[in-house]
Design a protein around this motif. Structure first.
Motif, PDB file in Angstrom:
ATOM      1  N   GLY A  15      33.284 -31.707  28.335  1.00 31.55           N
ATOM      2  CA  GLY A  15      32.304 -31.132  27.438  1.00 31.55           C
ATOM      3  C   GLY A  15      32.334 -29.852  27.338  1.00 31.55           C
ATOM      4  O   GLY A  15      33.011 -29.015  28.111  1.00 31.55           O
ATOM      5  N   LYS A  16      32.189 -29.199  25.979  1.00 26.27           N
ATOM      6  CA  LYS A  16      32.160 -27.899  25.552  1.00 26.27           C
ATOM      7  C   LYS A  16      31.443 -26.810  26.447  1.00 26.27           C
ATOM      8  O   LYS A  16      31.757 -25.951  26.880  1.00 26.27           O
ATOM      9  CB  LYS A  16      31.784 -27.838  24.065  1.00 26.27           C
ATOM     10  N   GLU A  17      30.078 -27.509  26.817  1.00 28.09           N
ATOM     11  CA  GLU A  17      28.981 -26.699  27.534  1.00 28.09           C
ATOM     12  C   GLU A  17      29.775 -26.272  28.888  1.00 28.09           C
ATOM     13  O   GLU A  17      29.737 -25.296  29.321  1.00 28.09           O
ATOM     14  CB  GLU A  17      28.013 -27.394  27.735  1.00 28.09           C
ATOM     15  N   ASP A  18      30.312 -27.451  29.708  1.00 28.57           N
ATOM     16  CA  ASP A  18      31.107 -27.060  30.940  1.00 28.57           C
ATOM     17  C   ASP A  18      32.293 -26.407  30.730  1.00 28.57           C
ATOM     18  O   ASP A  18      32.332 -25.334  31.654  1.00 28.57           O
ATOM     19  CB  ASP A  18      31.457 -28.649  31.488  1.00 28.57           C
ATOM     20  N   ILE A  19      33.080 -26.517  29.576  1.00 34.09           N
ATOM     21  CA  ILE A  19      34.106 -25.378  29.596  1.00 34.09           C
ATOM     22  C   ILE A  19      33.502 -23.870  29.505  1.00 34.09           C
ATOM     23  O   ILE A  19      34.153 -23.080  29.937  1.00 34.09           O
ATOM     24  CB  ILE A  19      34.861 -26.203  28.470  1.00 34.09           C
ATOM     25  N   CYS A  20      32.594 -23.899  28.566  1.00 32.08           N
ATOM     26  CA  CYS A  20      32.111 -22.562  28.372  1.00 32.08           C
ATOM     27  C   CYS A  20      31.690 -21.989  29.586  1.00 32.08           C
ATOM     28  O   CYS A  20      31.837 -20.602  29.754  1.00 32.08           O
ATOM     29  CB  CYS A  20      31.105 -22.257  27.391  1.00 32.08           C
ATOM     30  N   LYS A  21      30.813 -22.539  30.649  1.00 34.09           N
ATOM     31  CA  LYS A  21      30.329 -22.086  31.801  1.00 34.09           C
ATOM     32  C   LYS A  21      31.453 -21.396  32.502  1.00 34.09           C
ATOM     33  O   LYS A  21      31.374 -20.477  33.307  1.00 34.09           O
ATOM     34  CB  LYS A  21      29.437 -23.132  32.243  1.00 34.09           C
ATOM     35  N   VAL A  22      32.451 -22.592  32.760  1.00 33.43           N
ATOM     36  CA  VAL A  22      33.671 -21.934  33.558  1.00 33.43           C
ATOM     37  C   VAL A  22      34.519 -20.713  33.115  1.00 33.43           C
ATOM     38  O   VAL A  22      34.799 -20.068  33.761  1.00 33.43           O
ATOM     39  CB  VAL A  22      34.623 -23.218  33.814  1.00 33.43           C
ATOM     40  N   LEU A  23      34.568 -20.761  31.619  1.00 36.66           N
ATOM     41  CA  LEU A  23      35.323 -19.531  31.274  1.00 36.66           C
ATOM     42  C   LEU A  23      34.339 -18.268  31.397  1.00 36.66           C
ATOM     43  O   LEU A  23      35.165 -17.159  31.366  1.00 36.66           O
ATOM     44  CB  LEU A  23      35.679 -19.890  29.745  1.00 36.66           C
ATOM     45  N   GLU A  24      32.870 -18.438  31.355  1.00 35.14           N
ATOM     46  CA  GLU A  24      32.367 -17.348  31.620  1.00 35.14           C
ATOM     47  C   GLU A  24      32.381 -16.839  33.029  1.00 35.14           C
ATOM     48  O   GLU A  24      32.264 -15.756  33.195  1.00 35.14           O
ATOM     49  CB  GLU A  24      30.803 -17.729  30.875  1.00 35.14           C
ATOM     50  N   ASN A  25      32.422 -17.777  33.752  1.00 37.16           N
ATOM     51  CA  ASN A  25      32.418 -17.293  35.277  1.00 37.16           C
ATOM     52  C   ASN A  25      34.010 -16.786  35.656  1.00 37.16           C
ATOM     53  O   ASN A  25      33.931 -15.838  36.350  1.00 37.16           O
ATOM     54  CB  ASN A  25      32.154 -18.688  36.267  1.00 37.16           C
ATOM     55  N   LEU A  26      34.884 -17.384  35.154  1.00 35.00           N
ATOM     56  CA  LEU A  26      36.365 -17.036  35.641  1.00 35.00           C
ATOM     57  C   LEU A  26      36.973 -16.011  34.450  1.00 35.00           C
ATOM     58  O   LEU A  26      37.787 -15.285  35.013  1.00 35.00           O
ATOM     59  CB  LEU A  26      37.201 -18.385  35.579  1.00 35.00           C
TER      60      LEU A  26
END
Length: 309
Positions: A15-26
């Motif tokens: 999902g896009k929401e999960d991908i955006c959260k991971v990219l913000e963290n990493l």
């Protein structure tokens, strides 16, 4: 870079929401392997896997409704319904047509009669083999009647032409009998012909047994296709069992012995003897030996021997 990574992991099913959260963290410059590890660590699964893991909900249908959705097949149920229990039919078209035409005319109507007879029984796999040169216009030395029937059966994917060609004005014809036996052997079906295929029996021992056990002969009686009720003889299977993959067991019936009182098989005879209801089922030799060993004074023992088992 952010958009390319987002598109890449969306194709994987995340999902896009999960991908955006991971990219913000990493960070947006994180490697794809690190992003994938983080998504796995978060316990997120691709949406495609989630849809496979969860079975579709059952649809409730009102009683008596005419639903067009196909019914689920039960375990162990074969495809095709009742026709799946019937053997495949391979017809020798030339043999059937010449037989119907009294060996003078290639009568295509005889092929249609044979095909219709097996269709009415419920057979779904029916193949008719005819040489390709029968498609040509008829000649005086090889007349053909009702040739349009061959075109109709070919459109229905029932009739198959065996290959043939002309080389320097001479016709080269492939051996159609080998096609017939080979297809019937592979399909574990039945050959419809009055030919014995002796040359093919000598060629292959497996085909020899198959031809002996799966050859269905026939007759034409007043334009009626009639196979015998006992294809393998009096003591063989019935026509229904011969054409079925799962033959029905015969009912236990008492058949009288054809020899009657003259029968010498005794208890080994498989037929019914009404005169032996109150007698010992022994052969003549065994009965004579028993009489010589038993003294006449022992009346009780003699009565026990004479009583039926």
């Amino acid at each position: 870079v952010h958009q390319s990574k987002l598109d890449f992991f969306c194709k994987l099913g995340y999902g896009k929401e999960d991908i955006c959260k991971v990219l913000e963290n990493l960070g947006h410059e994180a490697l794809e392997d690190d992003v994938l590890k983080e998504l796995i660590r978060m316990g997120r699964k691709p949406q495609a896997l989630d849809s496979q893991a969860q079975p579709p909900p059952l649809k409730l249908v009102a009683r008596g409704s005419c639903s067009t959705s196909p019914l689920p097949k039960w375990l162990g149920e074969e495809e095709g319904g009742p026709s799946s229990h019937l053997r495949a039919i391979v017809i020798d078209g030339s043999n059937v047509a010449m037989s119907h035409g009294n060996k003078e005319v290639f009568s295509c109507w005889g092929i249609r009669l044979a095909v219709d007879w097996f269709r009415e029984r419920g057979h779904t796999y029916i193949k008719v083999f005819v040489p390709l040169w029968r498609k040509e216009p008829p000649r005086q030395d090889s007349p053909i009647a009702d040739q349009h029937i061959l075109e109709e059966l070919e459109k229905q994917s029932i009739l198959v032409y065996t290959p043939s060609r002309k080389v320097k004005g001479k016709r080269v014809v492939c051996y159609d009998d080998r096609y017939i036996v080979k297809v019937a052997y592979e399909k574990d079906g039945v050959i419809v012909s009055n030919d014995h295929y002796r040359d093919l029996q000598n060629e292959n021992p497996e085909w020899k047994w198959f031809i002996e056990q799966r050859l269905l002969m026939y007759s034409f009686v007043s334009n009626r296709f009639m196979p015998p009720d006992d294809p393998l003889g009096r003591h063989g299977p019935t026509l229904h069992n011969f054409l079925s993959k799962k033959p029905a067991l015969p009912e236990s019936t008492w058949q009288p012995c054809p020899y009657g009182k003259k029968c010498t098989y005794g208890n080994k005879c498989k037929f019914y003897h009404p005169e032996r209801l109150h007698q010992a089922q022994l052969s003549v030799a065994d009965e004579l030996r028993a009489r010589t060993k038993v003294p006449t004074s022992l009346g009780k023992e003699e009565e026990m021997c004479n009583c039926s088992p």
